[in-house]
Write a protein that holds these residues in place. Structure first.
Motif, short mmCIF file in Angstrom:
data_model
loop_
_atom_site.label_atom_id
_atom_site.label_comp_id
_atom_site.label_asym_id
_atom_site.label_seq_id
_atom_site.Cartn_x
_atom_site.Cartn_y
_atom_site.Cartn_z
N HIS A 21 -34.92 -1.58 88.72
CA HIS A 21 -33.81 -0.86 89.23
C HIS A 21 -34.32 -0.51 90.89
O HIS A 21 -33.47 -0.70 91.58
CB HIS A 21 -33.43 0.37 88.59
CG HIS A 21 -32.59 0.04 87.46
ND1 HIS A 21 -32.89 -0.32 86.45
CD2 HIS A 21 -31.07 0.39 87.45
CE1 HIS A 21 -31.86 -0.46 85.63
NE2 HIS A 21 -30.87 -0.02 86.25
N THR A 32 -22.27 -2.99 88.09
CA THR A 32 -21.70 -1.76 88.27
C THR A 32 -20.25 -1.67 88.17
O THR A 32 -19.60 -2.25 89.29
CB THR A 32 -22.45 -0.73 89.28
OG1 THR A 32 -24.04 -0.87 89.05
CG2 THR A 32 -21.97 0.57 89.23
N THR A 46 -30.63 6.02 88.31
CA THR A 46 -31.00 5.46 86.86
C THR A 46 -32.32 4.81 86.67
O THR A 46 -33.14 4.93 85.85
CB THR A 46 -30.02 4.59 86.54
OG1 THR A 46 -30.00 3.30 87.50
CG2 THR A 46 -28.58 5.13 86.28
N TYR A 76 -28.89 8.41 78.65
CA TYR A 76 -29.03 7.19 79.61
C TYR A 76 -28.18 5.83 79.15
O TYR A 76 -27.54 5.29 79.86
CB TYR A 76 -30.40 6.96 80.35
CG TYR A 76 -30.45 5.63 81.06
CD1 TYR A 76 -30.19 5.65 82.18
CD2 TYR A 76 -31.08 4.60 80.37
CE1 TYR A 76 -30.29 4.33 82.96
CE2 TYR A 76 -30.90 3.37 81.07
CZ TYR A 76 -30.61 3.25 82.44
OH TYR A 76 -30.57 2.38 83.23
N VAL A 80 -24.71 4.09 80.84
CA VAL A 80 -24.93 2.76 81.25
C VAL A 80 -24.15 1.41 80.49
O VAL A 80 -24.06 0.57 80.98
CB VAL A 80 -26.26 2.19 81.81
CG1 VAL A 80 -27.16 3.13 82.60
CG2 VAL A 80 -27.31 1.97 80.35
#
Length: 134
Positions: A21, A32, A46, A76, A80
């Motif tokens: 990332h 995204t 993230t 998390y 996501v």
């Protein structure tokens, strides 16, 4: 023993993903969803969250820190999931089918497994999951 091995594997997975990332955010920005504000910052943070969670899972001295890391990584993975769904939808809309169902279906199935695995290897759920108060 198996829990420890899986905790190390999960930490390595999240540590590498966090690194990816940070050093190559483009693929993550591509998937995204458009409704996510400040996508560059979200992808950056993230990555930091994944690395922090990995470090927390690996430390041997504090059960509370391992549990916090497990909860953080589970949250998390839940947060996501919309990006994974968006990636699935974008790929399936492509003329060539993108990566295809053989990639996306297992990925969708893996997400709740990753959530459970973070909680289990972090000592949040399962036998002896109680936190001792100092």
């Amino acid at each position: 023993m198996i829990k420890t091995i899986l905790r190390v594997i999960l930490a390595l997975f999240y540590g590498y993903a966090g690194y990816a990332h940070l050093v190559r955010p483009e693929p993550f920005l591509t998937i995204t969803p458009g409704w996510v504000p400040f996508p560059e910052a979200v992808v950056l943070w993230t990555g930091v969250a994944e690395i922090a969670g990995a470090v927390g899972l690996l430390q041997p001295f504090s059960k509370q820190l391992r549990q916090a890391a497990g909860i953080g990584l589970a949250l998390y993975a839940l947060c996501v999931w919309p990006a994974n769904i968006n990636h699935f939808a974008m790929d399936m809309a492509r003329a060539d089918g993108g990566l295809g169902l053989g990639y996306h279906i297992p990925r969708m199935i893996a997400q709740p497994i990753l959530i459970w695995l973070a909680l289990w290897t972090g000592g949040v759920v399962g036998p002896k999951a109680k936190v001792r108060q100092p």
